[in-house]
Design a protein around this motif. Structure first.
Motif, PDB file in Angstrom:
ATOM      1  N   PRO A   1       0.764  -1.279  -0.082  1.00  0.00           N
ATOM      2  CA  PRO A   1       0.033  -0.098   0.314  1.00  0.00           C
ATOM      3  C   PRO A   1       0.862   1.111   0.023  1.00  0.00           C
ATOM      4  N   LEU A   2       0.220   2.292  -0.254  1.00  0.00           N
ATOM      5  CA  LEU A   2       1.022   3.535  -0.042  1.00  0.00           C
ATOM      6  C   LEU A   2       1.632   3.578   1.405  1.00  0.00           C
ATOM      7  N   GLY A   3       2.947   4.314   1.203  1.00  0.00           N
ATOM      8  CA  GLY A   3       3.663   4.447   2.447  1.00  0.00           C
ATOM      9  C   GLY A   3       5.226   4.493   2.228  1.00  0.00           C
ATOM     10  N   TYR A   4       5.927   4.620   3.005  1.00  0.00           N
ATOM     11  CA  TYR A   4       7.463   4.488   3.029  1.00  0.00           C
ATOM     12  C   TYR A   4       7.907   3.120   3.688  1.00  0.00           C
ATOM     13  N   TYR A   5       9.050   2.675   2.917  1.00  0.00           N
ATOM     14  CA  TYR A   5       9.431   1.089   3.002  1.00  0.00           C
ATOM     15  C   TYR A   5      10.814   1.152   2.704  1.00  0.00           C
ATOM     16  N   VAL A   6      11.396   0.142   3.522  1.00  0.00           N
ATOM     17  CA  VAL A   6      12.648  -0.449   3.088  1.00  0.00           C
ATOM     18  C   VAL A   6      12.653  -2.011   2.945  1.00  0.00           C
ATOM     19  N   VAL A   7      13.488  -2.465   2.041  1.00  0.00           N
ATOM     20  CA  VAL A   7      13.446  -4.072   1.588  1.00  0.00           C
ATOM     21  C   VAL A   7      14.714  -4.718   2.244  1.00  0.00           C
TER      22      VAL A   7
ATOM     23  N   SER B   1       3.868   5.863  -3.872  1.00  0.00           N
ATOM     24  CA  SER B   1       2.870   7.011  -3.933  1.00  0.00           C
ATOM     25  C   SER B   1       1.867   6.650  -5.021  1.00  0.00           C
ATOM     26  N   GLU B   2       0.880   7.578  -5.329  1.00  0.00           N
ATOM     27  CA  GLU B   2       0.010   7.358  -6.344  1.00  0.00           C
ATOM     28  C   GLU B   2       0.562   7.254  -7.738  1.00  0.00           C
ATOM     29  N   GLU B   3       1.818   7.984  -7.910  1.00  0.00           N
ATOM     30  CA  GLU B   3       2.427   8.133  -9.066  1.00  0.00           C
ATOM     31  C   GLU B   3       3.367   6.958  -9.478  1.00  0.00           C
ATOM     32  N   GLY B   4       3.758   5.983  -8.374  1.00  0.00           N
ATOM     33  CA  GLY B   4       4.582   5.114  -8.476  1.00  0.00           C
ATOM     34  C   GLY B   4       5.416   4.935  -7.121  1.00  0.00           C
ATOM     35  N   ILE B   5       6.678   4.689  -7.439  1.00  0.00           N
ATOM     36  CA  ILE B   5       7.655   4.647  -6.572  1.00  0.00           C
ATOM     37  C   ILE B   5       8.703   5.782  -6.634  1.00  0.00           C
ATOM     38  N   ARG B   6       9.201   6.125  -5.322  1.00  0.00           N
ATOM     39  CA  ARG B   6      10.484   7.087  -5.659  1.00  0.00           C
ATOM     40  C   ARG B   6      11.343   6.740  -4.462  1.00  0.00           C
ATOM     41  N   ASN B   7      12.697   6.966  -4.714  1.00  0.00           N
ATOM     42  CA  ASN B   7      13.547   6.854  -3.708  1.00  0.00           C
ATOM     43  C   ASN B   7      13.788   8.045  -2.829  1.00  0.00           C
ATOM     44  N   ILE B   8      13.942   8.111  -1.533  1.00  0.00           N
ATOM     45  CA  ILE B   8      13.924   9.435  -0.799  1.00  0.00           C
ATOM     46  C   ILE B   8      15.319   9.306  -0.289  1.00  0.00           C
ATOM     47  N   GLY B   9      16.028  10.623  -0.243  1.00  0.00           N
ATOM     48  CA  GLY B   9      17.172  10.717   0.211  1.00  0.00           C
ATOM     49  C   GLY B   9      17.208  11.401   1.978  1.00  0.00           C
ATOM     50  N   LEU B  10      16.887  10.272   2.728  1.00  0.00           N
ATOM     51  CA  LEU B  10      16.847  10.910   3.952  1.00  0.00           C
ATOM     52  C   LEU B  10      18.087  10.034   4.864  1.00  0.00           C
ATOM     53  N   VAL B  11      18.254  10.393   6.134  1.00  0.00           N
ATOM     54  CA  VAL B  11      19.094  10.166   7.022  1.00  0.00           C
ATOM     55  C   VAL B  11      18.666   9.226   7.905  1.00  0.00           C
ATOM     56  N   ASN B  12      19.254   8.167   8.341  1.00  0.00           N
ATOM     57  CA  ASN B  12      18.682   7.262   9.148  1.00  0.00           C
ATOM     58  C   ASN B  12      19.087   7.520  10.494  1.00  0.00           C
TER      59      ASN B  12
ATOM     60  N   VAL C   1      23.610 -19.093   5.538  1.00  0.00           N
ATOM     61  CA  VAL C   1      22.677 -17.883   5.479  1.00  0.00           C
ATOM     62  C   VAL C   1      23.877 -16.826   5.362  1.00  0.00           C
ATOM     63  N   GLY C   2      23.508 -15.742   4.420  1.00  0.00           N
ATOM     64  CA  GLY C   2      24.278 -14.556   4.100  1.00  0.00           C
ATOM     65  C   GLY C   2      23.948 -13.570   4.918  1.00  0.00           C
ATOM     66  N   ASN C   3      24.814 -12.391   4.800  1.00  0.00           N
ATOM     67  CA  ASN C   3      24.500 -11.132   5.516  1.00  0.00           C
ATOM     68  C   ASN C   3      23.106 -10.682   4.831  1.00  0.00           C
ATOM     69  N   LYS C   4      22.377  -9.834   5.891  1.00  0.00           N
ATOM     70  CA  LYS C   4      21.370  -9.408   5.091  1.00  0.00           C
ATOM     71  C   LYS C   4      21.687  -7.736   4.681  1.00  0.00           C
ATOM     72  N   ILE C   5      21.011  -7.675   3.458  1.00  0.00           N
ATOM     73  CA  ILE C   5      21.128  -6.410   2.682  1.00  0.00           C
ATOM     74  C   ILE C   5      19.966  -5.814   2.647  1.00  0.00           C
ATOM     75  N   MET C   6      20.117  -4.200   2.976  1.00  0.00           N
ATOM     76  CA  MET C   6      19.007  -3.469   3.064  1.00  0.00           C
ATOM     77  C   MET C   6      18.840  -2.394   1.794  1.00  0.00           C
ATOM     78  N   SER C   7      17.863  -2.343   1.259  1.00  0.00           N
ATOM     79  CA  SER C   7      17.872  -1.303   0.175  1.00  0.00           C
ATOM     80  C   SER C   7      17.746   0.090   0.857  1.00  0.00           C
ATOM     81  N   LYS C   8      17.655   1.273  -0.142  1.00  0.00           N
ATOM     82  CA  LYS C   8      17.452   2.380   0.337  1.00  0.00           C
ATOM     83  C   LYS C   8      16.142   2.435   0.643  1.00  0.00           C
ATOM     84  N   PRO C   9      15.549   3.529   1.230  1.00  0.00           N
ATOM     85  CA  PRO C   9      14.071   3.912   1.694  1.00  0.00           C
ATOM     86  C   PRO C   9      13.410   4.096   0.328  1.00  0.00           C
ATOM     87  N   PHE C  10      12.283   4.214   0.276  1.00  0.00           N
ATOM     88  CA  PHE C  10      11.750   4.477  -0.907  1.00  0.00           C
ATOM     89  C   PHE C  10      10.039   4.647  -0.711  1.00  0.00           C
ATOM     90  N   GLU C  11       9.407   5.419  -1.368  1.00  0.00           N
ATOM     91  CA  GLU C  11       7.913   5.635  -1.045  1.00  0.00           C
ATOM     92  C   GLU C  11       7.039   5.106  -2.186  1.00  0.00           C
TER      93      GLU C  11
END
Length: 915
Positions: free
Chosen positions: A876-882, A904-915, A892-902
């Motif tokens: 659904p709409l919102g902010y996520y990481v994979v 939205s109604e227009e699709g998805i986009r990466n967001i340049g935020l600080v963790n 079992v290998g090491n976990k890899i995290m994607s960049k945060p993305f949103e």
């Protein structure tokens, strides 16, 4: 009077001297067989005190020489131990290594285990060495020869532990074979002795060159001192034979090296070796240059880089004898022995001199001269001046200096007490010296020269007492004052010291002192030349190559000048023993005649009375026997305590490497690895920085350990991938004085195997990249060894796309009601050994965004299994990481995290935020 003197002399002539050369030899060999037979039996024929790696290396070198290709190695020492033919040779260029030739002969004859090599070498070359020692010193005295041989063979730290090393056992052999060859030049069959001298020098120079230089300088100087006045022709013949042997030994090595790497390269190799050991002003730059040079030539080189300039001073030179020599025997025992050696040597050398001359002192004190000999007055006035200094320095060093560098406060009463004691001791010395003669006359003349020399010796004793505390390593005080102590208070040692100085000084004053029948005619000619030439030779080698002397011998306590130190100790004990025996026999002679007059102790002028002399000699004889017994007991007590502190079974675990569980398996070690290669019959290498909890991930080749490969001595090291995955990690820490101090006090820089990062993580059961397993370890307080089974089942990992991202997330389609989107997830699954993907885990976490920062939720919003490098998820709409965790069937290998993305109604986009 004459009757008593004759009787006393007859007792000396009936001393139990070894009349038979062979009787003494049988005793020495019997002691050797008993001591070293027990030594080997108790250690299961693999003795290892501080170091016995060279026995294993000699066996490995013999194996390579027997099975290797001479057209590749040219007969040089091959340090590589690997079953792969392309791994050979990696040569050791700095010596010909003569001991491996003997090991090769034994190997060819069937001695192919380390136990058989050590046993045969100990009871062939070792026995030959002790025979040479005995035969050489027998020229001086059979008694002394027996004593010197026993002292040498029982010196646990500086000799015995090395006499069971198949490489170091040759040191004593070459020292005394060279000296015996010098004496052979003056006997019959001179041509044969010239040939043997040259052959001995050739074998010597085909070995370790610094030691060869030391022995050659020693024998050369000895030849000069021995024959300079007698026959200069023998000096020339000896020099010619040694020079010829040197050319032969070095020439063979030089031709082999030139055939292997070329003439110009050999010269550069020789220069680099000298620089590394002695002139390393910039160690980092020099090490980098050396590694490039030797790596390109496939030459084994130990990077013991030192700046020898810091050792080229008189303080370091003197400390090299005390800190790495006399300190082993404890400072107090060494002090007693040194004093006995100095004064005893002086007494023996001057025992037959008659240098009494009239003194001009008589014209100034004619009334005194009627009662006393003029030189007796000189002695009485002159000796207390030096005895005063001895008293002060003696109290200072034994009360404070041997324990620490602190010196107790000196007050006026302290000076007054020392002055009174000095005057009293000076008077007693002059009177007591008369009681030690065979002459019962009242007036016994003194030699003014002897009085002066005696005072000089007292001065030297004062200097030794004053300076010796600074020559020892005070950090080792716990060892010599507690572990090596016989639980006697320091006052006992003080009393022993005073008694010996008093006794030796008194005996040195009189001209007609007791004659020592246990000695041969002019005995000190050989020993004085032996000691003088040996110390000069050591000084020459020390000045030329101090770094090599320190790194290769002194810090390892390897046999170098031990033959000089043990001779000094044997002489000190021999002087005490001989004087004690003579006084005992003199007492027995007087007691036989004057037993009926024991009640005349307090008669007038008792200093000249036979009965007073009888009591004095009896007391002195008793003290001498107690002193001898205590000194010999203390020597053997020290060796026994060292066996407890540094047990020779330290390396016993290496036998288990022959078991099927370990045999044939490759290994890596934190120390010199040839012993483990020999025992497992597989390849092994040395990496002190080995730590497989640190890896560098290469996108193409996978995980690679961050290791130090400077001792990776395999010729095919760059093309053979098997070397990157040894099957065992063997941690072994050699015991030394630092490990003893750590064990006793819990302090010090020494650390056991449990402090290695890899071992400590396994013991703490921390999760690591690989599943290594500790198989066996030393669970004692020493913590000296650990065997780890290495796991090379690497986990999978995610490769990167061209944009350097591990996970690509794209909107496949939006929901018609615009409440969410279907996402396409792409990733590159990799495993460096090609193992297939099982079911990787993909997790989606919601992200809380606030003030240009984001925080990942603690609980997964969605979890699914994925495989094949792609997946679809609906969000659904919102902010996520994979977060994607790659899985193989086993790891079992090491976990890899994607960049945060949103989403939205227009699709998805990466967001340049600080963790």
């Amino acid at each position: 009077m004459q009757e008593v003197n004759n009787l006393a002399g007859s007792w000396h002539n009936r001393m139990p001297v070894f009349k038979s050369y062979w009787g003494g030899l049988v005793l020495v060999l019997a002691c050797y067989v008993l001591v070293y037979g027990l030594f080997l039996w108790l250690t299961d024929f693999i003795p290892y005190v501080m170091d016995n790696n060279e026995s294993f290396s000699s066996l490995g070198h013999a194996y390579n020489l027997y099975h290797g290709d001479l057209l590749k190695s040219f007969g040089l020492t091959d340090e590589a131990f690997s079953p792969f033919p392309d791994a050979h040779p990696v040569i050791h260029s700095h010596q010909g290594n003569w001991p491996r030739i003997y090991a090769f002969v034994l190997f060819a004859l069937g001695a192919r285990s380390i136990e058989s090599q050590i046993f045969i070498t100990t009871f062939t070359i070792g026995i030959a060495s002790l025979f040479f020692v005995y035969h050489y010193f027998a020229r001086f005295s059979i008694w002394f020869s027996v004593l010197a041989s026993i002292i040498l063979m029982t010196d646990y730290i500086l000799f015995a532990q090395w006499n069971v090393v198949t490489y170091r056992v040759w040191h004593a052999f070459f020292v005394f074979s060279s000296l015996l060859c010098v004496h052979g030049l003056s006997g019959s069959h001179k041509k044969w002795w010239i040939f043997l001298t040259a052959l001995n020098a050739a074998c010597l120079f085909y070995g370790e060159l610094v030691f060869a230089g030391f022995v050659t300088a020693w024998t050369g100087l000895y030849t000069l001192l021995l024959y300079f006045r007698k026959s200069f022709k023998n000096v020339l013949l000896g020099g010619f034979a040694q020079f010829t042997g040197m050319l032969l030994g070095v020439g063979i090595l030089f031709m082999q090296l030139s055939a292997y790497m070329g003439f110009d390269t050999v010269i550069r190799d020789f220069k680099f070796t000298l620089w590394a050991r002695n002139e390393a002003s910039d160690p980092v730059a020099l090490k980098k240059m050396l590694m490039n040079f030797y790596d390109s030539l496939n030459v084994a080189f130990f990077y013991n880089i030192l700046d020898g300039a810091k050792f080229r001073d008189i303080i370091s030179y003197v400390k090299s004898f005390f800190m790495y020599g006399f300190q082993i025997y404890t400072p107090v025992f060494s002090l007693i022995v040194l004093i006995s050696f100095i004064l005893g040597f002086f007494i023996f050398v001057n025992s037959d001199q008659a240098i009494n001359r009239p003194s001009r002192f008589i014209r100034f004190f004619p009334h005194i001269s009627r009662r006393l000999d003029a030189n007796e007055v000189i002695a009485f006035l002159f000796l207390p001046l030096f005895a005063f200094w001895v008293c002060i320095t003696f109290n200072q060093s034994l009360m404070g200096g041997l324990v620490s560098q602190r010196i107790p406060e000196i007050g006026r009463y302290y000076f007054l007490n020392c002055a009174i004691l000095s005057i009293l001791s000076g008077y007693l010395i002059t009177k007591f010296s008369k009681l030690l003669t065979l002459n019962l006359a009242k007036h016994i003349s003194y030699s003014s020269k002897i009085v002066f020399i005696t005072a000089v010796f007292l001065l030297s004793i004062a200097l030794i007492l004053r300076k010796q505390p600074s020559l020892y390593n005070q950090d080792m005080m716990r060892i010599w004052f507690q572990e090596l102590s016989t639980d006697l208070p320091i006052s006992v040692w003080k009393g022993l010291f005073i008694f010996l100085v008093f006794l030796f000084t008194s005996m040195s004053l009189v001209r007609d002192k007791i004659q020592f029948q246990v000695l041969k005619e002019k005995p000190f000619g050989y020993l004085s030349k032996f000691l003088i030439s040996g110390f000069i030779a050591y000084t020459i080698v020390y000045i030329l190559s101090p770094g090599y002397v320190y790194s290769g011998y002194l810090t390892r306590y390897a046999p170098f000048y031990v033959f000089l130190l043990n001779t000094i100790i044997a002489l000190g004990l021999f002087f005490v023993l001989t004087i004690s025996w003579q006084i005992v026999q003199t007492f027995r002679a007087y007691a036989l005649i004057y037993r009926p007059v024991m009640n005349n102790v307090f008669i007038k002028k008792r200093l000249a009375s036979p009965s007073f002399k009888l009591i004095t000699l009896g007391t002195t004889a008793f003290c001498c026997m107690i002193t001898c017994s205590f000194l010999f007991y203390h020597w053997f007590f020290i060796q026994y305590q060292y066996i407890n502190l540094l047990p020779p079974t330290h390396f016993g675990f290496v036998k288990m490497l022959r078991e099927p569980e370990f045999y044939g398996k490759s290994s890596v070690s934190n120390t010199y690895s040839m012993p483990f290669s020999v025992q497992t019959n597989s390849w092994s290498y040395f990496d002190d920085d080995f730590d497989y909890s640190k890896f560098a991930l290469n996108e193409e080749r996978g995980y690679r350990p961050l290791t130090n490969l400077q001792y990776f001595w395999f010729r095919d090291r760059k093309i053979n991938p098997q070397y990157s995955r040894p099957e065992l990690y063997i941690c072994f820490n050699q015991q030394n004085f630092e490990s003893v101090m750590r064990e006793l006090t819990g302090k010090g820089c020494y650390k056991g195997c449990s402090h290695k990062r890899l071992v400590s993580e396994l013991l703490a059961k921390r999760k690591t990249l690989l599943n290594h397993e500790i198989i066996k370890r030393d669970e004692s307080v020493k913590d000296s060894w650990t065997i780890v089974k290495l796991d090379w089942n690497f986990p999978p990992y995610l490769g990167r796309f061209q944009d350097r991202e591990h996970i690509h997330i794209k909107a496949k389609e939006n929901k018609p009601d615009k409440t969410g989107a279907v996402l396409a997830i792409n990733y590159h699954y990799k495993q460096q050994d090609g193992k297939e993907e099982s079911a990787s885990i993909l997790e989606v976490f919601r992200v809380l965004v606030e003030n240009n920062e984001y925080e990942v939720g603690s609980k997964a919003y969605q979890t699914t299994s994925v495989k094949g490098g792609e997946a679809e998820i609906e969000l659904p709409l919102g902010y996520y990481v994979v977060v994607l965790t790659p899985h193989s069937n086993e790891m079992v290998g090491n976990k890899i995290m994607s960049k945060p993305f949103e989403v939205s109604e227009e699709g998805i986009r990466n967001i340049g935020l600080v963790n």
